[in-house]
Design a protein around this motif. Structure first.
Motif, short mmCIF file in Angstrom:
data_model
loop_
_atom_site.label_atom_id
_atom_site.label_comp_id
_atom_site.label_asym_id
_atom_site.label_seq_id
_atom_site.Cartn_x
_atom_site.Cartn_y
_atom_site.Cartn_z
N ALA A 24 9.74 -91.07 -74.46
CA ALA A 24 10.81 -90.15 -73.98
C ALA A 24 9.90 -88.94 -73.41
O ALA A 24 8.77 -88.50 -73.76
CB ALA A 24 11.75 -89.73 -75.03
N LEU A 25 10.66 -88.44 -72.38
CA LEU A 25 10.28 -87.02 -71.71
C LEU A 25 11.42 -86.10 -71.99
O LEU A 25 12.73 -86.58 -71.28
CB LEU A 25 9.76 -87.29 -70.19
N TYR A 26 11.18 -85.12 -72.54
CA TYR A 26 12.27 -83.99 -72.82
C TYR A 26 12.34 -82.81 -71.84
O TYR A 26 11.44 -82.45 -71.40
CB TYR A 26 12.26 -83.68 -74.14
N TYR A 27 13.58 -82.38 -71.50
CA TYR A 27 13.70 -80.93 -70.92
C TYR A 27 12.90 -79.95 -71.87
O TYR A 27 12.61 -80.19 -72.90
CB TYR A 27 14.97 -80.55 -70.81
N PRO A 28 12.50 -78.87 -71.26
CA PRO A 28 11.97 -77.98 -72.10
C PRO A 28 12.76 -77.49 -73.44
O PRO A 28 13.97 -77.33 -72.90
CB PRO A 28 11.95 -76.75 -71.07
N SER A 29 12.10 -77.22 -74.32
CA SER A 29 12.66 -76.60 -75.69
C SER A 29 13.49 -78.08 -76.26
O SER A 29 14.18 -77.49 -77.25
CB SER A 29 13.64 -75.55 -75.66
N GLN A 30 13.41 -79.06 -75.62
CA GLN A 30 14.14 -80.19 -76.39
C GLN A 30 13.05 -81.09 -76.85
O GLN A 30 12.13 -81.10 -76.64
CB GLN A 30 14.88 -80.80 -75.31
N GLY A 31 13.64 -81.97 -77.85
CA GLY A 31 12.56 -82.83 -78.25
C GLY A 31 13.46 -83.90 -79.32
O GLY A 31 14.56 -83.96 -79.39
N PRO A 32 12.47 -84.65 -80.02
CA PRO A 32 13.26 -85.63 -81.00
C PRO A 32 14.40 -85.15 -81.97
O PRO A 32 15.40 -85.63 -82.28
CB PRO A 32 12.14 -86.42 -81.79
N ASP A 33 14.08 -83.82 -82.26
CA ASP A 33 14.99 -83.36 -83.39
C ASP A 33 16.34 -82.76 -82.77
O ASP A 33 17.44 -82.94 -83.30
CB ASP A 33 14.56 -82.08 -84.00
N THR A 34 16.37 -82.83 -81.57
CA THR A 34 17.54 -82.55 -80.97
C THR A 34 18.29 -83.74 -80.00
O THR A 34 19.30 -83.50 -79.36
CB THR A 34 17.27 -81.28 -79.75
N SER B 159 25.74 -79.80 -75.40
CA SER B 159 25.11 -79.37 -74.05
C SER B 159 24.61 -80.38 -73.33
O SER B 159 24.35 -79.97 -72.06
CB SER B 159 23.77 -78.53 -74.52
N GLY B 160 24.85 -81.63 -73.50
CA GLY B 160 24.62 -82.56 -72.32
C GLY B 160 23.30 -83.26 -72.37
O GLY B 160 22.60 -83.53 -73.81
N GLN B 161 22.77 -83.47 -71.32
CA GLN B 161 21.37 -84.59 -71.32
C GLN B 161 20.33 -83.42 -71.76
O GLN B 161 20.13 -82.33 -71.31
CB GLN B 161 21.16 -85.13 -69.86
N VAL B 162 19.38 -84.11 -72.43
CA VAL B 162 18.06 -83.52 -72.88
C VAL B 162 16.71 -84.24 -72.58
O VAL B 162 15.77 -83.79 -72.80
CB VAL B 162 18.15 -83.22 -74.34
N GLY B 163 16.96 -85.39 -71.89
CA GLY B 163 15.90 -86.00 -71.39
C GLY B 163 16.10 -87.39 -70.93
O GLY B 163 17.32 -87.71 -71.04
N ALA B 164 14.98 -88.38 -71.11
CA ALA B 164 15.21 -89.79 -70.79
C ALA B 164 13.99 -90.46 -71.08
O ALA B 164 13.08 -89.83 -71.51
CB ALA B 164 15.57 -90.08 -69.32
N GLY B 165 13.98 -91.80 -71.40
CA GLY B 165 12.89 -92.49 -71.68
C GLY B 165 12.99 -94.17 -71.83
O GLY B 165 14.13 -94.51 -71.23
#
Length: 466
Positions: free
Chosen positions: A334-344, A439-445
């Protein structure tokens, strides 16, 4: 006898040994061998029967399934109101992504989407009232897949929602999908704000009438003809559908202008910024093919693959009523938006995995630089996803071709026997939504399906053919 001066190695299994030989300057060829079914004795015994005494029956059924997936021509017929065309979708019913699930077990993003759909249907004045109705069991919930319908990500639809209608004439199979909601604060990304609900009304009241008139003028559209062109332009027709969307809009443009609807300017603005528009059309096309192929008995080919953010389910051709369920996994690459990651991030969600069953998505990753970006950036990494899909598929497409692989057809027809034997599950290109805050989409992968549901399907097939 002295030791040889030159050594060449064929290594089976242990990759470290192969690497050590190469590090010393000697040639080495690696063979990707694994213990069948990971050493699971029950699964190995089932494989021995399904690849042995029962193989002829299964292979004959699979050949018919592959033929239907490959030669069926999904045609986009138009846009209709869901309650008017989807059997069993009555007032007070909401259809959701993934396998069947109750309200208490639903993940937060899907709950938000369901609440938004209830308000858009005008069964409740606001989200809080919708929540009370859902907690009281006053709204019926159903899996869209069980109504020949597919919806992406955390989507949910009611009877008033507009849907695409796609049909395969050869098999008399018809499928449906919601209209794509676009980006931003929208329910398919697990948002239930006033803005998100208003987007659903816009689709119903402005976009749907305009598209319906345009499609009536242009006539049926060959969905996979456009998808095949899009693949050659870098789409996988799942994570990236920008080229295919542009091809569709090119064909629709004169008819959209002449549709004569009051809100054509708003519609044009929306379409010009929604590069995912074709995704839902491709999904309906894929579902129409798997609907037809799913009528073939005694097959080991997967014809349903869907997730609701809590569970991940598959169904085999000829046994479309039985879901084989496992926990929905996280999106691994996955690639995440800034401040986002697996925990969110919420677990894998949506019905769009149907695309991987018909030669699109992960099966077409090799030709998509966009997909490669989620796998390290090299086209070789994207090609490896397609190669892995080839190992678990029973056929190849004759119409979906990959220029980067010398125009080879994309892998087609996931065979549950191959999945379990190799412990390799389908790779699904997908988006990621926030796990809890709306808050919606946080990334894709790229997500990998859990092996357990395939193991269950294999054992069930073995019992049915005994």
């Amino acid at each position: 006898m002295g030791l040889p001066e030159r050594v060449a190695v064929v290594n089976i299994g242990l990759e470290r040994f192969e690497t050590a030989v190469r590090d010393q300057g000697a040639p080495a060829v690696g063979v990707d061998w694994r213990i069948p079914a990971g050493g699971d004795t029950e699964a190995v015994a089932a494989l021995a029967r399904l690849l042995g005494p029962a193989a002829d029956r299964i292979d004959a059924a699979n050949a018919e399934v592959i033929d239907r997936l490959d030669r069926g021509v999904p045609m986009l017929l138009g846009v209709e109101t869901a309650g008017a065309v989807i059997e069993g979708l009555e007032s007070g019913t909401i259809l959701h992504c993934g396998p069947p699930i109750g309200w208490p077990e639903m993940c937060d993003p899907l709950r938000r989407s369901v609440r938004a759909a209830v308000v858009a249907e005008e069964w409740a004045p606001d989200r809080d009232a919708a929540d009370r109705m859902l907690n009281a069991g006053e709204i019926r919930l159903g899996a869209a897949n069980e109504h020949s319908t597919v919806v992406p990500m955390a989507s949910a639809i009611g009877p008033c929602a507009p849907v695409y209608v796609v049909s395969v004439d050869a098999g008399g199979a018809t499928a449906y999908s919601s209209l794509n909601q676009g980006s931003g604060a929208v329910p398919w990304f697990g948002v239930d704000s006033d803005e998100a609900i208003e987007r659903l009304r816009f689709l119903r009241d402005a976009l749907a009438p305009t598209l319906a008139r345009a499609l009536d003028r242009v006539g049926p559209i060959d969905v996979f003809s456009l998808a095949a062109q899009g693949i050659t332009m870098g789409d996988d027709v799942h994570m990236r559908v920008q080229a295919t969307t542009n091809l569709l809009l090119r064909d629709l443009l004169p008819h959209l202008v002449r549709a004569g609807t009051d809100r054509i300017g708003e519609v044009a603005d929306f379409l010009s910024t929604n590069h995912l528009m074709f995704l839902n059309i491709a999904m309906a096309g894929a579902r129409s093919l798997t609907e037809w192929a799913g009528q073939v008995p005694e097959s080991s080919i997967v014809t349903s693959m869907a997730r609701n953010g809590t569970t991940y389910g598959i169904r085999l051709a000829g046994d479309s009523g039985t879901w084989h369920i496992a926990a929905s996994p996280p999106v691994q690459n996955a690639l995440y938006y800034p401040s986002q990651g697996p925990d969110t991030s919420a677990p894998d969600i949506g019905d769009s995995a149907v695309l991987e069953l018909v030669g699109l998505g992960g099966a077409a990753a090799a030709n998509s630089p966009a997909v490669a970006g989620f796998l390290g950036g090299r086209m070789a990494d994207a090609a490896a996803v397609t190669a892995a899909m080839s190992r678990i598929c029973a056929g190849t497409s004759t119409r979906l071709r990959l220029p980067v692989l010398d125009n080879a057809g994309t892998p087609l027809g996931v065979d549950v026997r191959r999945v379990v034997e190799s412990s390799t599950t389908p790779a699904v290109n997908t988006g990621i939504v926030h796990v809890s805050d709306g808050s919606g989409q946080v990334g894709a992968g790229v997500a990998h399906a859990p092996i357990e549901c395939f193991r269950q399907a294999l054992l069930d097939l073995d019992r049915r053919l005994a």
